[in-house]
Design an enzyme around this catalytic site. Structure first.
Site, PDB file in Angstrom:
ATOM      1  N   PRO A   1       0.772  -1.245   0.000  1.00  0.00           N
ATOM      2  CA  PRO A   1       0.000   0.000   0.000  1.00  0.00           C
ATOM      3  C   PRO A   1       0.803   1.296   0.000  1.00  0.00           C
ATOM      4  O   PRO A   1       0.773   2.070   0.964  1.00  0.00           O
ATOM      5  CB  PRO A   1      -0.846  -0.137   1.256  1.00  0.00           C
ATOM      6  CG  PRO A   1       0.002  -0.946   2.183  1.00  0.00           C
ATOM      7  CD  PRO A   1       0.723  -1.938   1.293  1.00  0.00           C
ATOM      8  N   CYS A   2       1.460   1.571  -1.094  1.00  0.00           N
ATOM      9  CA  CYS A   2       2.211   2.827  -1.205  1.00  0.00           C
ATOM     10  C   CYS A   2       1.275   4.039  -1.217  1.00  0.00           C
ATOM     11  O   CYS A   2       1.723   5.162  -0.972  1.00  0.00           O
ATOM     12  CB  CYS A   2       3.116   2.799  -2.432  1.00  0.00           C
ATOM     13  SG  CYS A   2       2.282   2.409  -3.973  1.00  0.00           S
ATOM     14  N   HIS A   3      -0.016   3.816  -1.480  1.00  0.00           N
ATOM     15  CA  HIS A   3      -0.973   4.927  -1.465  1.00  0.00           C
ATOM     16  C   HIS A   3      -1.155   5.498  -0.057  1.00  0.00           C
ATOM     17  O   HIS A   3      -1.674   6.603   0.089  1.00  0.00           O
ATOM     18  CB  HIS A   3      -2.329   4.479  -2.043  1.00  0.00           C
ATOM     19  CG  HIS A   3      -2.986   3.358  -1.304  1.00  0.00           C
ATOM     20  ND1 HIS A   3      -2.677   2.031  -1.559  1.00  0.00           N
ATOM     21  CD2 HIS A   3      -3.921   3.356  -0.315  1.00  0.00           C
ATOM     22  CE1 HIS A   3      -3.412   1.269  -0.761  1.00  0.00           C
ATOM     23  NE2 HIS A   3      -4.161   2.042   0.000  1.00  0.00           N
TER      24      HIS A   3
END
Length: 167
Positions: A130-132
């Site tokens: 989850p780089c978001h």
């Protein structure tokens, strides 16, 4: 010899290309994603790899709000620093955000927030890793390989605060 194959699944974020090898996910790319490899690097289309069915089911549950994390075998290729950053991304809880500086501290590299940002941008397995969930220190929506509209949508889906965690 390892063979890389891919499949394409539909999602609320548009078409997602899942890339796999040795029954592990090695890529998840959105349409028009920055740092998306050339199509020929994905190998031939093969919808039969078992991990693809499991990834599609987990993604469907995630988008429906029924799943907060992923339990998939991943095969991530990167430098040791990138791999460390990507592992730390998987530790950010669902619905929470951190700043690049906080992520740098979490991996024991305070002051490396710019390098963390570069590694974050090269994450080959979006959404699942989850780089978001990484935002600017002031809560700003900083770059996202899938586009800021998708980043906002994913964070809203998770009910995430737009302020990074403190501590």
């Amino acid at each position: 010899m390892t063979t890389t194959v891919h499949t394409v699944v539909d999602s609320p974020c548009g078409l997602l290309t899942l890339v796999g090898r040795d029954n592990a996910i090695s890529g998840l790319y959105m349409t028009d994603q920055r740092h998306r490899p050339a199509q020929e690097r994905f190998g031939p289309r093969d919808d039969a790899m078992p991990v693809f069915a499991e990834a599609a089911a987990q993604l469907t549950a995630y988008f429906a709000g029924d799943r907060t994390g992923f339990d998939l075998d991943l095969a991530m290729d990167g430098t040791p620093f990138q791999v460390r950053v990507w592992a730390a991304l998987r530790e950010i809880p669902y619905g929470e955000t951190v700043s690049y500086g906080e992520l740098a501290e979490a991996i024991g590299r305070p002051g490396a927030s710019r390098a963390v940002g570069l590694a974050n941008g090269k994450n080959p397995i979006g959404i699942i890793v989850p780089c978001h969930r990484v935002i600017g220190a002031n809560g700003s929506m900083t770059g996202y390989g899938g586009g800021l509209d998708r980043k906002r949508w994913l964070l809203a889906l998770e009910g995430a605060s737009m302020q990074p965690m403190l501590g």
